[in-house]
Motif scaffolding. Structure first.
Motif, PDB file in Angstrom:
ATOM      1  N   SER A   1      93.035  53.126  -5.770  1.00  0.00           N
ATOM      2  CA  SER A   1      93.302  53.155  -7.207  1.00  0.00           C
ATOM      3  C   SER A   1      92.963  54.507  -7.823  1.00  0.00           C
ATOM      4  O   SER A   1      93.468  54.866  -8.893  1.00  0.00           O
ATOM      5  N   MET A   2      92.125  55.306  -7.115  1.00  0.00           N
ATOM      6  CA  MET A   2      91.753  56.652  -7.565  1.00  0.00           C
ATOM      7  C   MET A   2      92.681  57.719  -6.982  1.00  0.00           C
ATOM      8  O   MET A   2      92.413  58.915  -7.074  1.00  0.00           O
TER       9      MET A   2
ATOM     10  N   GLU B   1      89.400  50.422  -4.231  1.00  0.00           N
ATOM     11  CA  GLU B   1      88.920  51.291  -5.292  1.00  0.00           C
ATOM     12  C   GLU B   1      89.372  52.740  -5.064  1.00  0.00           C
ATOM     13  O   GLU B   1      89.802  53.427  -5.995  1.00  0.00           O
TER      14      GLU B   1
ATOM     15  N   LYS C   1      84.694  62.661  -1.662  1.00  0.00           N
ATOM     16  CA  LYS C   1      84.598  61.631  -2.690  1.00  0.00           C
ATOM     17  C   LYS C   1      84.395  60.235  -2.103  1.00  0.00           C
ATOM     18  O   LYS C   1      84.546  59.247  -2.822  1.00  0.00           O
TER      19      LYS C   1
END
Length: 320
Positions: free
Chosen positions: A238-239, A235, A165
């Protein structure tokens, strides 16, 4: 490991300038009045997919312990644990390590290899320093300014990569950070003169800062707004791409650290285990601006003034 070894009866040696007692970056042993050797070892499992990059990162990470103490690396030995069916991959890992060591002006003089189903690679490094020039992690003084020489966030990025990811540009930024030697930053801090230093690795920014504060018998204040993160790391944090080491660091350190009004995403990054991170330098206030300016003109990544050293308080670390 140091906590376990400290339970044993370890002989005292007046020439051992740095050993187990401060959780410092490497051991330092005085040879004579003008020379001391720095010894360190570090290796780990792959954190990126490209074998060549992995070799470079592992070598830069091992060399960093010598740079954090202000020393000059002299030679290195390979440490290899590897499955025999992937020897072509191993060749690329060793090529990456060798190229990074050559970039540092060092050479690999040998090493040791064992068969292992889980790949691991790193180096044992020997360096040289004058006995009276050793930079330890335990000499930070109230009033000092703290400077960090690389952005953080490699742990969450490598975790996102393992889950397929991680955006390519974010990975590239992280690899560039991890491959970059702390050689120039170390040389600059030795020219300017500093009080204490540590490199930021698996114990996280706050973990290594805790060691600096604890063994210096001071407290440290961080201004979280000044801390630099690798582009894309916030980011991914935060995921919820949070490595297990983050939670281990948090659980161990929570009683030593006070954190006020910091978002959980950022807090996780402060405990994020780093690989081949930058130097956290404690420098007197009168030298801080000079060091900051010279570092920013002489190193690849913009350094940050991230906090200051204060008199010993209730907590080792304060973050706001």
């Amino acid at each position: 490991m140091a906590q376990v070894l400290c339970q044993f009866d370890i002989p005292n040696d007046k020439n051992l300038l740095v050993g187990l007692n401060t959780n410092d970056d490497a051991a330092v042993y005085k040879i004579d009045g003008n020379n001391a050797i720095i010894n360190t070892v570090d290796y780990f499992t792959p954190i990126v997919d490209e074998p060549y990059d992995y070799g470079q990162i592992a070598a830069a990470n091992a060399l960093s312990d010598v740079y954090a103490m202000g020393g000059k690396p002299l030679l290195a030995l390979n440490i290899v644990c590897f499955p025999t069916q992937y020897l072509d991959m191993l060749k690329e890992i060793l090529r990456g390590g060798n190229d990074k060591v050559k970039e540092a002006g060092v050479f690999i003089a040998g090493g040791h290899t064992i068969q292992d189903n889980e790949p691991k690679y790193g180096l044992s490094v020997t360096g040289l320093i004058k006995p009276n020039m050793v930079i330890k992690n335990c000499n930070a003084k109230p009033g000092d300014i703290l400077i960090l020489t690389k952005p953080i966030g490699t742990g969450v990025i490598s975790t996102a990569l393992k889950r397929d990811k991680c955006p390519e540009d974010v990975l590239k930024n992280a690899v560039d950070v991890m491959k970059y030697l702390n050689k120039d930053a170390s040389s600059i801090m030795m020219q300017i003169g500093v009080n204490a230093c540590t490199d930021i690795t698996g114990f996280s920014l706050l973990g290594h800062a805790y060691e600096m504060a604890h063994y210096s018998k001071v407290s440290i204040e961080f201004d979280v707004s000044k801390i630099s993160f690798i582009e894309g790391a916030k980011e991914l944090a935060s995921m919820e791409f949070i490595p297990g080491g983050t939670y281990r660091n948090k659980n161990y350190l929570k009683k030593y650290i006070r954190i006020d009004n910091v978002a959980e995403t950022i807090e996780n990054l402060l405990f994020d285990p780093q690989t081949s991170g930058g130097l956290l330098i404690s420098v007197s206030e009168d030298k801080a601006n000079t060091l900051y300016e010279v570092l920013n003109s002489g190193t690849r990544f913009k350094c940050s003034i991230v906090g200051r050293v204060i008199d010993r308080g209730e907590f080792d670390i304060y973050v706001k």
